[in-house]
Design a protein around this motif. Sequence first.
Motif, PDB file in Angstrom:
ATOM      1  N   ARG A 263      -0.380  -2.805   6.465  1.00  0.00           N
ATOM      2  CA  ARG A 263      -1.226  -2.260   5.400  1.00  0.00           C
ATOM      3  C   ARG A 263      -1.763  -0.896   5.815  1.00  0.00           C
ATOM      4  O   ARG A 263      -1.730  -0.521   6.987  1.00  0.00           O
ATOM      5  CB  ARG A 263      -2.392  -3.219   5.098  1.00  0.00           C
ATOM      6  CG  ARG A 263      -1.961  -4.638   4.747  1.00  0.00           C
ATOM      7  CD  ARG A 263      -1.131  -4.673   3.464  1.00  0.00           C
ATOM      8  NE  ARG A 263      -1.893  -4.208   2.325  1.00  0.00           N
ATOM      9  CZ  ARG A 263      -2.600  -4.994   1.517  1.00  0.00           C
ATOM     10  NH1 ARG A 263      -2.629  -6.310   1.723  1.00  0.00           N
ATOM     11  NH2 ARG A 263      -3.263  -4.503   0.484  1.00  0.00           N
TER      12      ARG A 263
ATOM     13  N   ASN B 227     -11.948  -6.781   4.246  1.00  0.00           N
ATOM     14  CA  ASN B 227     -12.240  -7.951   3.426  1.00  0.00           C
ATOM     15  C   ASN B 227     -11.134  -8.212   2.415  1.00  0.00           C
ATOM     16  O   ASN B 227     -10.758  -9.370   2.158  1.00  0.00           O
ATOM     17  CB  ASN B 227     -13.577  -7.770   2.703  1.00  0.00           C
ATOM     18  CG  ASN B 227     -14.757  -7.833   3.648  1.00  0.00           C
ATOM     19  OD1 ASN B 227     -14.668  -8.410   4.739  1.00  0.00           O
ATOM     20  ND2 ASN B 227     -15.875  -7.251   3.253  1.00  0.00           N
ATOM     21  N   GLN B 228     -10.585  -7.138   1.849  1.00  0.00           N
ATOM     22  CA  GLN B 228      -9.486  -7.273   0.892  1.00  0.00           C
ATOM     23  C   GLN B 228      -8.253  -7.875   1.560  1.00  0.00           C
ATOM     24  O   GLN B 228      -7.628  -8.803   1.026  1.00  0.00           O
ATOM     25  CB  GLN B 228      -9.139  -5.897   0.307  1.00  0.00           C
ATOM     26  CG  GLN B 228      -7.920  -5.896  -0.591  1.00  0.00           C
ATOM     27  CD  GLN B 228      -7.396  -4.493  -0.869  1.00  0.00           C
ATOM     28  OE1 GLN B 228      -8.103  -3.501  -0.657  1.00  0.00           O
ATOM     29  NE2 GLN B 228      -6.161  -4.395  -1.308  1.00  0.00           N
ATOM     30  N   VAL B 229      -7.898  -7.368   2.735  1.00  0.00           N
ATOM     31  CA  VAL B 229      -6.710  -7.851   3.451  1.00  0.00           C
ATOM     32  C   VAL B 229      -6.885  -9.309   3.855  1.00  0.00           C
ATOM     33  O   VAL B 229      -5.937 -10.101   3.802  1.00  0.00           O
ATOM     34  CB  VAL B 229      -6.440  -6.964   4.688  1.00  0.00           C
ATOM     35  CG1 VAL B 229      -5.435  -7.615   5.621  1.00  0.00           C
ATOM     36  CG2 VAL B 229      -5.958  -5.583   4.256  1.00  0.00           C
TER      37      VAL B 229
ATOM     38  N   ARG C 251      -8.185 -11.618   2.294  1.00  0.00           N
ATOM     39  CA  ARG C 251      -7.992 -12.524   1.163  1.00  0.00           C
ATOM     40  C   ARG C 251      -6.530 -12.670   0.759  1.00  0.00           C
ATOM     41  O   ARG C 251      -6.205 -13.455  -0.121  1.00  0.00           O
ATOM     42  CB  ARG C 251      -8.809 -12.036  -0.042  1.00  0.00           C
ATOM     43  CG  ARG C 251     -10.320 -12.136   0.164  1.00  0.00           C
ATOM     44  CD  ARG C 251     -11.062 -11.883  -1.146  1.00  0.00           C
ATOM     45  NE  ARG C 251     -10.902 -10.508  -1.611  1.00  0.00           N
ATOM     46  CZ  ARG C 251     -11.743  -9.522  -1.333  1.00  0.00           C
ATOM     47  NH1 ARG C 251     -12.813  -9.747  -0.562  1.00  0.00           N
ATOM     48  NH2 ARG C 251     -11.541  -8.307  -1.808  1.00  0.00           N
ATOM     49  N   THR C 252      -5.635 -11.917   1.394  1.00  0.00           N
ATOM     50  CA  THR C 252      -4.218 -11.989   1.050  1.00  0.00           C
ATOM     51  C   THR C 252      -3.539 -13.129   1.804  1.00  0.00           C
ATOM     52  O   THR C 252      -4.094 -13.693   2.744  1.00  0.00           O
ATOM     53  CB  THR C 252      -3.508 -10.675   1.403  1.00  0.00           C
ATOM     54  OG1 THR C 252      -3.527 -10.497   2.836  1.00  0.00           O
ATOM     55  CG2 THR C 252      -4.188  -9.484   0.730  1.00  0.00           C
TER      56      THR C 252
ATOM     57  N   ASP D 253       0.839  -1.195   0.000  1.00  0.00           N
ATOM     58  CA  ASP D 253       0.000   0.000   0.000  1.00  0.00           C
ATOM     59  C   ASP D 253       0.876   1.247   0.000  1.00  0.00           C
ATOM     60  O   ASP D 253       1.546   1.554   0.987  1.00  0.00           O
ATOM     61  CB  ASP D 253      -0.908   0.010   1.235  1.00  0.00           C
ATOM     62  CG  ASP D 253      -1.956  -1.087   1.186  1.00  0.00           C
ATOM     63  OD1 ASP D 253      -2.292  -1.534   0.076  1.00  0.00           O
ATOM     64  OD2 ASP D 253      -2.426  -1.502   2.265  1.00  0.00           O
TER      65      ASP D 253
ATOM     66  N   GLU E  11     -14.531  -2.733   3.431  1.00  0.00           N
ATOM     67  CA  GLU E  11     -13.977  -3.184   2.147  1.00  0.00           C
ATOM     68  C   GLU E  11     -12.499  -3.513   2.268  1.00  0.00           C
ATOM     69  O   GLU E  11     -12.022  -4.530   1.736  1.00  0.00           O
ATOM     70  CB  GLU E  11     -14.193  -2.105   1.078  1.00  0.00           C
ATOM     71  CG  GLU E  11     -15.630  -1.955   0.621  1.00  0.00           C
ATOM     72  CD  GLU E  11     -15.788  -0.836  -0.396  1.00  0.00           C
ATOM     73  OE1 GLU E  11     -14.802  -0.097  -0.641  1.00  0.00           O
ATOM     74  OE2 GLU E  11     -16.904  -0.685  -0.953  1.00  0.00           O
ATOM     75  N   LYS E  12     -11.750  -2.662   2.969  1.00  0.00           N
ATOM     76  CA  LYS E  12     -10.308  -2.892   3.127  1.00  0.00           C
ATOM     77  C   LYS E  12     -10.058  -4.143   3.958  1.00  0.00           C
ATOM     78  O   LYS E  12      -9.162  -4.950   3.628  1.00  0.00           O
ATOM     79  CB  LYS E  12      -9.662  -1.673   3.791  1.00  0.00           C
ATOM     80  CG  LYS E  12      -8.148  -1.768   3.914  1.00  0.00           C
ATOM     81  CD  LYS E  12      -7.486  -1.671   2.546  1.00  0.00           C
ATOM     82  CE  LYS E  12      -5.984  -1.645   2.644  1.00  0.00           C
ATOM     83  NZ  LYS E  12      -5.338  -1.432   1.340  1.00  0.00           N
TER      84      LYS E  12
ATOM     85  N   GLN F 249     -15.730   1.956   3.604  1.00  0.00           N
ATOM     86  CA  GLN F 249     -14.366   1.802   3.102  1.00  0.00           C
ATOM     87  C   GLN F 249     -13.515   0.934   4.029  1.00  0.00           C
ATOM     88  O   GLN F 249     -12.671   0.160   3.575  1.00  0.00           O
ATOM     89  CB  GLN F 249     -13.730   3.176   2.914  1.00  0.00           C
ATOM     90  CG  GLN F 249     -14.338   3.978   1.778  1.00  0.00           C
ATOM     91  CD  GLN F 249     -13.906   5.436   1.767  1.00  0.00           C
ATOM     92  OE1 GLN F 249     -13.540   6.002   2.816  1.00  0.00           O
ATOM     93  NE2 GLN F 249     -13.956   6.066   0.597  1.00  0.00           N
TER      94      GLN F 249
END
Length: 468
Positions: free
Chosen positions: A466, A368-370, A372-373, A335, A365-366, A362
């Motif tokens: 992040r 959920n994104q993290v 998945r890493t 990031d 969303e972040k 927001q």
Amino acid sequence: MLEKSRGARGLPLYSSKDHPHNSHWSFTRLPRRFTNLKNAIAGFVGLFLFIYYIFIPWATGPRLPPLYSEYHIRDLQLPQNNPNLSYPEGKDGRYIWIGNQCDGVGWGNYMQEFMLDAFVAYEAGWTNVFFNYTWNKQGGPYTKYGKGLIPSRIPLSALVQGPLVGDPWAEGDDTPRAVVKEYFDQICPKSETIKINPREVDENQPGNFPASVLVDKWIQKLATVQSRCVEVDKDELQMFSFWTFGKADVLLDVWPRYSRSPIITQFRWSNLIESAFTTNRHLFTEAHTPVYPYETIPGLLALHIRRGDYEDHCQKLATYGSVFNGFNSFPQFEDKFKVPVTDNESFKKNVYLKACFPSIRQIVEKVNQVRRTDEGKGLKDIFIMTNGRTDWVDELKTELRAAGKWGLIASSRDLTLNWEQKYIAQSVDMLIGQRAQVLVGNGFSSLTSNVVMFRMARDVPPNSNRFW
């Protein structure tokens, strides 16, 4: 950028003039035959303060903030506060008092500066003189902040422990131990103390020297001093200003040597902070990891979310065209923040708000994104480091649960803290953030920056750090 403390959740200290134990109480000046008297006085003072701060406020009105008196007494009683010790300590030692450290700013800003200042003293082989985290240099021991009072000054030893506040260096390290300012005033009379104006070292201050170059310039300057006592002029700009900490290309070149120094490797939070962590551990993990060393807690996601007046601050960052703080800008991080090049001020403002003051949508969303890493695999519990209102935090918790299966979700507002811990609670958040499997922080925040610094020093995977 400069970061204000969050009301009664991050703070300040006292000088010898306004503290009930002022400089003439320095016990190191008492002859040995008065050892028993010293202990009796300390016991009496402790009893008096216990009665004064516990019972008197209860009977007479609102309870005043703590002054952390026992920590001040501890500093005065450090064994190295003794002129009879042999070199490199004692009356022949070399002492540097950095009198121009910032004040009136949040703990994160103060912390990053005093640690790098201490690194200079260590590298130069001089005795570092430590003082208090200071919110207000002037006036009495309390300062009005918002609707209440906060301590004007807090002893550093109430916040941290280790060599930064006079504890021994590692075995075999003969660097002189740090001493408290009151001892410096005794061992270094004004007639023997040389003042250094930082402009003598950085003539373009605030300049853009890489931090390692500036460190070396200070070491070279101290090597030429003909006195054993130095005061960095308190009326001048800092040795390392926010210009240093705010730019990756200025700050990060010092990282290889700084991260391996005992300033970092022997750093430890105070007993107050560690005990708060232990007391509240059940809120954010079911693991029974010891409080120290500060190893990673599997499954824990820490979120640093600034609220309150930070919305206005974030919009000012857009006006300035600010970038992430230096320690939030390691090249290995996924990031990264790019200043938007546009004449559309509304678009630019929204870019900054997303990175600096994200909405609940927001944030979810972040997260959920993290998750998945690779670094996010196994995340199951969340701790929210925030100064947000309780109703806002409750709404965020609800949305996080609705978006995914989580176990424990807690925030700074859920912590059980005693009266002394309440006023230094930012550091409790920082310790939790250090130990998280993944941290999502505010790239413009010095608090996030310090947490990231400690995480990188422990060689956690870079992409476990992040940003919004």
